[in-house]
Design a protein around this motif. Structure first.
Motif, PDB file in Angstrom:
ATOM      1  N   GLU A   1       6.415  -6.033  11.064  1.00 35.70           N
ATOM      2  CA  GLU A   1       6.617  -4.712  11.950  1.00 35.70           C
ATOM      3  C   GLU A   1       5.911  -4.377  11.332  1.00 35.70           C
ATOM      4  N   VAL A   2       5.337  -3.133  11.547  1.00 33.34           N
ATOM      5  CA  VAL A   2       4.305  -1.938  11.353  1.00 33.34           C
ATOM      6  C   VAL A   2       5.065  -1.185  10.065  1.00 33.34           C
ATOM      7  N   LEU A   3       4.641  -1.318   8.884  1.00 37.17           N
ATOM      8  CA  LEU A   3       5.397   0.077   7.750  1.00 37.17           C
ATOM      9  C   LEU A   3       4.214   1.230   7.704  1.00 37.17           C
ATOM     10  N   ASN A   4       4.990   2.551   7.567  1.00 39.36           N
ATOM     11  CA  ASN A   4       3.818   3.075   8.196  1.00 39.36           C
ATOM     12  C   ASN A   4       3.794   4.443   6.092  1.00 39.36           C
ATOM     13  N   ILE A   5       2.860   4.450   5.167  1.00 37.49           N
ATOM     14  CA  ILE A   5       2.661   4.655   3.940  1.00 37.49           C
ATOM     15  C   ILE A   5       2.185   6.140   3.837  1.00 37.49           C
ATOM     16  N   PRO A   6       2.791   7.036   4.129  1.00 41.25           N
ATOM     17  CA  PRO A   6       2.447   8.259   3.759  1.00 41.25           C
ATOM     18  C   PRO A   6       1.075   8.904   2.759  1.00 41.25           C
TER      19      PRO A   6
ATOM     20  N   TRP B   1       0.734  -0.491   7.928  1.00 42.95           N
ATOM     21  CA  TRP B   1       0.543  -1.749   7.452  1.00 42.95           C
ATOM     22  C   TRP B   1       1.096  -3.205   8.221  1.00 42.95           C
ATOM     23  N   TYR B   2       0.235  -3.844   8.340  1.00 45.57           N
ATOM     24  CA  TYR B   2       0.613  -4.832   9.265  1.00 45.57           C
ATOM     25  C   TYR B   2       0.913  -5.788   8.194  1.00 45.57           C
ATOM     26  N   THR B   3       0.120  -6.211   6.959  1.00 48.12           N
ATOM     27  CA  THR B   3       0.171  -7.143   6.118  1.00 48.12           C
ATOM     28  C   THR B   3       0.149  -6.469   4.758  1.00 48.12           C
TER      29      THR B   3
ATOM     30  N   VAL C   1       1.582  -5.499   1.322  1.00 50.05           N
ATOM     31  CA  VAL C   1       2.276  -6.265  -0.006  1.00 50.05           C
ATOM     32  C   VAL C   1       2.088  -5.807  -1.041  1.00 50.05           C
ATOM     33  N   GLU C   2       3.052  -4.556  -1.457  1.00 48.84           N
ATOM     34  CA  GLU C   2       2.409  -3.922  -3.362  1.00 48.84           C
ATOM     35  C   GLU C   2       3.733  -3.086  -3.423  1.00 48.84           C
ATOM     36  N   LYS C   3       3.385  -2.394  -4.724  1.00 47.83           N
ATOM     37  CA  LYS C   3       4.192  -1.768  -5.016  1.00 47.83           C
ATOM     38  C   LYS C   3       4.627  -0.147  -4.317  1.00 47.83           C
ATOM     39  N   ARG C   4       3.843   0.150  -3.489  1.00 52.35           N
ATOM     40  CA  ARG C   4       4.499   1.468  -2.696  1.00 52.35           C
ATOM     41  C   ARG C   4       4.904   0.941  -1.002  1.00 52.35           C
ATOM     42  N   GLY C   5       4.740  -0.627  -0.974  1.00 51.79           N
ATOM     43  CA  GLY C   5       5.213  -1.168   0.481  1.00 51.79           C
ATOM     44  C   GLY C   5       5.290  -2.311   0.574  1.00 51.79           C
ATOM     45  N   VAL C   6       6.276  -3.316   1.445  1.00 49.84           N
ATOM     46  CA  VAL C   6       5.932  -4.612   1.613  1.00 49.84           C
ATOM     47  C   VAL C   6       6.206  -4.674   3.748  1.00 49.84           C
ATOM     48  N   VAL C   7       5.177  -5.013   4.172  1.00 48.20           N
ATOM     49  CA  VAL C   7       5.574  -5.399   5.452  1.00 48.20           C
ATOM     50  C   VAL C   7       6.688  -6.033   5.786  1.00 48.20           C
ATOM     51  N   LYS C   8       7.689  -6.449   6.913  1.00 43.42           N
ATOM     52  CA  LYS C   8       8.524  -7.514   6.858  1.00 43.42           C
ATOM     53  C   LYS C   8       8.239  -8.023   8.740  1.00 43.42           C
ATOM     54  N   VAL C   9       8.351  -9.127   8.855  1.00 37.80           N
ATOM     55  CA  VAL C   9       8.565  -9.885   9.988  1.00 37.80           C
ATOM     56  C   VAL C   9       9.885  -9.588  11.069  1.00 37.80           C
TER      57      VAL C   9
END
Length: 210
Positions: free
Chosen positions: A156-161, A169-171, A173-181
């Motif tokens: 799942e795409v994760l949008n970082i402002p 993001w597609y992969t 994994v850090e403090k700002r956010g973690v991508v999910k399957v």
């Protein structure tokens, strides 16, 4: 103790439940519960390898499903949390009898992982309600994905402002956010989904290289 030193004896000593579950449909399910809370994540193999180890030590005649619930903990290195996080894995191995030696052979192996822990007795109740698809029932209840080591993961795409919009993001994994399957049953954070079958999915490479 290292993963190389982790033997069957260690696993069997942590086995809290190992029993046949009865169901009205006639499906034969063997359920085992392994509590590994006292071990650190670097000491023990992944859930898929553990399930294979235990299955090789058991004589499960006429069993269609082997289900292994593993309770363990890990550090979420992508956060600032220094405390280990508890989670549960459920490994499902669908079995068929081999014509050569009258022993069970693995037909299909898959698993699910979640952090919102469930009591093993409650989990068994969910399983016997749908004994023909036990892992699917649990994954739906826990809103977690089903991981098959022979199939690709849907990310799942994760949008970082950002000041100019956002990063997709597609992969990440850090403090700002973690991508999910994601799949039809739910969502699971990428590090947990990757590590349930780490040997097969990551070839045992450390997470920092993925």
């Amino acid at each position: 103790m290292t993963s190389q030193d982790f033997s069957i004896k260690n696993l069997l000593s942590c086995l809290e439940i190992s029993q046949l579950l009865e169901s009205e449909s006639g499906s034969s399910i063997w359920f085992a519960h392994l509590n590994l809370h006292d071990f650190t994540e670097v000491e023990i193999p992944d859930g898929g390898k553990i399930a294979d180890y235990l299955l090789s030590e058991m004589d499960l005649q006429e069993v269609q499903f082997f289900l292994l619930l593993i309770e363990r903990k890990r550090l979420e290195t992508w956060t600032e949390n220094s405390e280990q996080v508890s989670f549960q894995e459920l490994i499902e191995i669908k079995l068929q009898k081999s014509n050569h030696n009258n022993k069970n052979a693995t037909l299909k192996k898959q698993g699910s992982v979640w952090k919102n822990k469930l009591d093993p007795e409650t989990l068994k109740g969910i399983i016997v309600q749908n004994p023909d698809a036990p892992l699917e029932s649990v994954a739906k209840n826990r809103h977690a994905v089903i991981v098959n080591p022979e199939q690709s993961l849907r990310l799942e795409v994760l949008n970082i402002p950002k000041p100019w919009g956002h990063e997709g993001w597609y992969t990440g994994v850090e403090k700002r956010g973690v991508v999910k399957v994601t799949d039809e049953y739910g969502k699971t954070e990428l590090p947990y989904a990757l590590n349930i079958f780490k040997k097969q999915v990551l070839a045992d490479h450390p997470e920092s290289l993925i």
